[in-house]
Enzyme design. Sequence first.
Site, PDB file in Angstrom:
ATOM      1  N   ASP A  90     -10.609 -14.648  14.065  1.00  0.00           N
ATOM      2  CA  ASP A  90     -10.610 -13.544  15.019  1.00  0.00           C
ATOM      3  C   ASP A  90     -11.546 -12.471  14.461  1.00  0.00           C
ATOM      4  OD1 ASP A  90     -10.125 -12.041  17.221  1.00  0.00           O
ATOM      5  OD2 ASP A  90      -8.038 -11.567  16.747  1.00  0.00           O
ATOM      6  N   ASP A 125     -14.432  -8.640  21.522  1.00  0.00           N
ATOM      7  CA  ASP A 125     -14.057  -8.300  22.901  1.00  0.00           C
ATOM      8  C   ASP A 125     -13.029  -7.182  22.891  1.00  0.00           C
ATOM      9  OD1 ASP A 125     -12.112 -10.001  21.753  1.00  0.00           O
ATOM     10  OD2 ASP A 125     -11.316 -10.457  23.744  1.00  0.00           O
ATOM     11  N   ALA A 193      -5.327 -10.547  25.513  1.00  0.00           N
ATOM     12  CA  ALA A 193      -4.508  -9.363  25.792  1.00  0.00           C
ATOM     13  C   ALA A 193      -3.263  -9.653  26.619  1.00  0.00           C
ATOM     14  CB  ALA A 193      -5.355  -8.271  26.476  1.00  0.00           C
ATOM     15  N   CYS A 276      19.783 -26.820  14.779  1.00  0.00           N
ATOM     16  CA  CYS A 276      18.447 -27.412  14.737  1.00  0.00           C
ATOM     17  C   CYS A 276      18.475 -28.651  13.857  1.00  0.00           C
ATOM     18  CB  CYS A 276      17.483 -26.371  14.183  1.00  0.00           C
ATOM     19  SG  CYS A 276      15.874 -27.026  13.741  1.00  0.00           S
ATOM     20  N   CYS A 278      15.912 -29.750  12.003  1.00  0.00           N
ATOM     21  CA  CYS A 278      14.857 -29.759  10.984  1.00  0.00           C
ATOM     22  C   CYS A 278      15.426 -29.871   9.576  1.00  0.00           C
ATOM     23  CB  CYS A 278      13.946 -28.538  11.122  1.00  0.00           C
ATOM     24  SG  CYS A 278      14.487 -27.067  10.233  1.00  0.00           S
ATOM     25  N   CYS A 281      17.349 -26.873   8.185  1.00  0.00           N
ATOM     26  CA  CYS A 281      18.677 -26.653   8.769  1.00  0.00           C
ATOM     27  C   CYS A 281      19.663 -27.753   8.410  1.00  0.00           C
ATOM     28  CB  CYS A 281      18.556 -26.520  10.287  1.00  0.00           C
ATOM     29  SG  CYS A 281      17.598 -25.067  10.735  1.00  0.00           S
TER      30      CYS A 281
END
Lengths: 481, 481
Positions: A90, A125, A193, A276, A278, A281
Amino acid sequence: MALAFESLYSDIAGRCGKLTVGKKIIKTPALLPVINPHLQLVSPKELRKMGVEALITNAYIFSQSKQYRDRALTDGLHKVLDFDGVIMTDSGSFQLSVYGQVSITNTETLAFQRDIGSDIWVPLDIPTSPAADRETVERELGITMERLAEAKSVFGPGAPIAGPVQGGIFPDLRERAGKEVTDLGFTFCPVGAVVPLMESYRYRDLVTVVMAAKRTLSPASCVHLFGAGHPSMFALATAMGCDLFDSAAYALYAKEGRYMTTHGSYKIHELTELPCACGVCRNHTTEELQKAPDRERLLALHNLHVTLAEIARIRQAIVDGSLWELVDERCRGHPQLLAGYRQLLIDRPALEKTDRVSKRRFFYRGGESCARTEVLRYQQMLARLRLGKHVLVDFDGGSGEGFDDILLFKPPFGPFPRELKETFPVGQSEIPEWDDAMVREGCKGIVSLSDSHPGSTIFVRCSDRWKALVMQEIGRCGVFA
Amino acid sequence: MALAFESLYSDIAGRCGKLTVGKKIIKTPALLPVINPHLQLVSPKELRKMGVEALITNAYIFSQSKQYRDRALTDGLHKVLDFDGVIMTDSGSFQLSVYGQVSITNTETLAFQRDIGSDIWVPLDIPTSPAADRETVERELGITMERLAEAKSVFGPGAPIAGPVQGGIFPDLRERAGKEVTDLGFTFCPVGAVVPLMESYRYRDLVTVVMAAKRTLSPASCVHLFGAGHPSMFALATAMGCDLFDSAAYALYAKEGRYMTTHGSYKIHELTELPCACGVCRNHTTEELQKAPDRERLLALHNLHVTLAEIARIRQAIVDGSLWELVDERCRGHPQLLAGYRQLLIDRPALEKTDRVSKRRFFYRGGESCARTEVLRYQQMLARLRLGKHVLVDFDGGSGEGFDDILLFKPPFGPFPRELKETFPVGQSEIPEWDDAMVREGCKGIVSLSDSHPGSTIFVRCSDRWKALVMQEIGRCGVFA
């Protein structure tokens, strides 16, 4: 062309594709985790092991950092971050949106991004706030477009530069921006934005502005939704044709003790369970996670697992042609997401154009399913049926004497000739017991049939259960048999 | 009492509780993975590490096995399986349902279960098929009840024996069975013979029979849904008041190459992505998993991670009071689950009795949310408002002259006095832009108000957008202001 996108599978306006960035190729949809060089809860190397093919970092931070600036210029970004995938940078626009100014120009940031070896560069921008009035948005959009033109003219048409689409909350300005970005030859187009819209749950406005931008962006453009990082809205955004997401949310949320799920977020101290699958977890009790010395890192890993799994789920849904079902599942997670979903359904004529012809299945998931693209397309297709003078639409059996044609009826689609019984969507749709909403929608199919066949008289045969409703819906164009 | 259940949190008819089994305590809702001693894709020890507090195995297999029978009798089941949590044993009823006969009697199997040290014993009940006619179901239910009575009389009231509820698909027989099981003093009550309903997606029938059994079972009973192992339906079952699930599905599916998710199952070779956050899925590519030599074990682990995560999600939802939202999310995953969910909503007057008074929130998720218990309860509560002679229900502002009372309006609930603005559900409900379904439901609140206040005249003030609909719904009892 340094940045090229190819769609391999599509569903609604969503695509599974590949983005070519120089010699590298990444699969889309994809999440680009944001890496802040000063603060790495999870290193780029670990991200790579988790299957991450691309990440995003902030060139402005590098350009202003004593610690990193020279190293990045000498060794290159990939070496500094120890990441051999695609790195997008960015420009400083984010800082511009937060602080109102930055000490770098458009060509300076682009040259810096080039010089540190970034794979995808972003011009400076202007990310105009959704709160800005039309005049401000138009003026700032003008500056953005000048800078995009400057980027192309200074760095050449082949430079890997992103062309952000701005325009605030004004659909016509987003549409104009999309057209101008496309005309300038950009093939990688972030919609910018929109973070304030997502932060305040304004998903209806988000849908409006993204759909506006998509109307004029080339279908060959890869569309990045700047700053979108919560997995609860990836499906919605993908359905509109967004291909890339990026966000620091996994890390920022972790620092604030927030635990992401596809249905929203929890504060970690509010959880009594870890809901969860994962590794974090399943290998910790709630209390262990809450009190872990490396809690932030563990939460960041959890947030990443959930986010990457959602990207996989979306890709699978596109391949299967079941993206509407996933959008429906996710968008009921918050009433404002539901509002965004309903807005998207209002825009179904635009989506119908890109939606695929045949899918594995159509699962009815409630009233909103009546407004899916497949229903609209089916009802439009009815105009192409050749019919005689007396046509019976039979809700039950499909037999009768004295008719030129006898059609069956399947809500929410409408009437269908026996020959279409096995074809999509009639044959591959599964519905629960008929409800008012779906029968009402099916009646629109009867009306559509009647409108497109002025030489035919449509007779309807249905049980008493449906008579009043059918009469309401088709009154003027049908007769009860 | 050897088996005691205590509810700690509740939502709808679901409970988070603890089941005391002798000196052991387990948290509910819980999944009891089925362990077949001859075939262990995942060992009991590993299950324990994954947080599993209880499992179920088949005493009949032990009793018939040369390899295991004597060891189990000598060393005890816990040592043989290397598991120090709760072990429940099935009696052979499953084999009875598959083969039509077993070579063991009711008292023999119970004595054997006792002798091998099982924590929860199951009598040799008859799992009558849902296809059976009423006469067969009644006869077999009679035998089941005799055996339950026999179990109590032979082994004493304190023996840790489960009292299965049979009755086929006949709600009155399930109700009768629930009453008799309760009268015999059973506090751990599996609802049996529902696997064929789940296998054929007959969720509406499942809801009907479970709700019937629950009507007469004691609220203090722990209810086990025998053979329920697919995470897509745990939320629905929990909402009805089921506390325990068991299933070999995680392993059987794995052997067939089937990959479970909370929204259904995939055949592993059909997947192009692994749409899951678990350790197996995040550490393998799709192709790696498809071709792994230990694929069955990896799939079983994946299936377990997903299943245990769903149990955690359900527990969290009960604590939060958001179980309706989870039921809504899961039950749209298949049209027949949606049918089951709608059946459950029809039964909301029964559920309203146990539902909790205040919740963290009410998220509107579509038309089905109008039929939630909170809406029903709110509309019943309206009868308790004290109102004057002229009452205005104002959809927009809430001001006007010449009225004794002015009420505001929030769909799907209905009219509310300003003092209730911050209380549940009016204050904690979030809805998208008003839609027909919710306004229609809110009008039922106006009708309810009118019916319960014969001395008041209700005036309604609303925008033209809603006039026709409001007139349809409240016509006879309101006047437009």
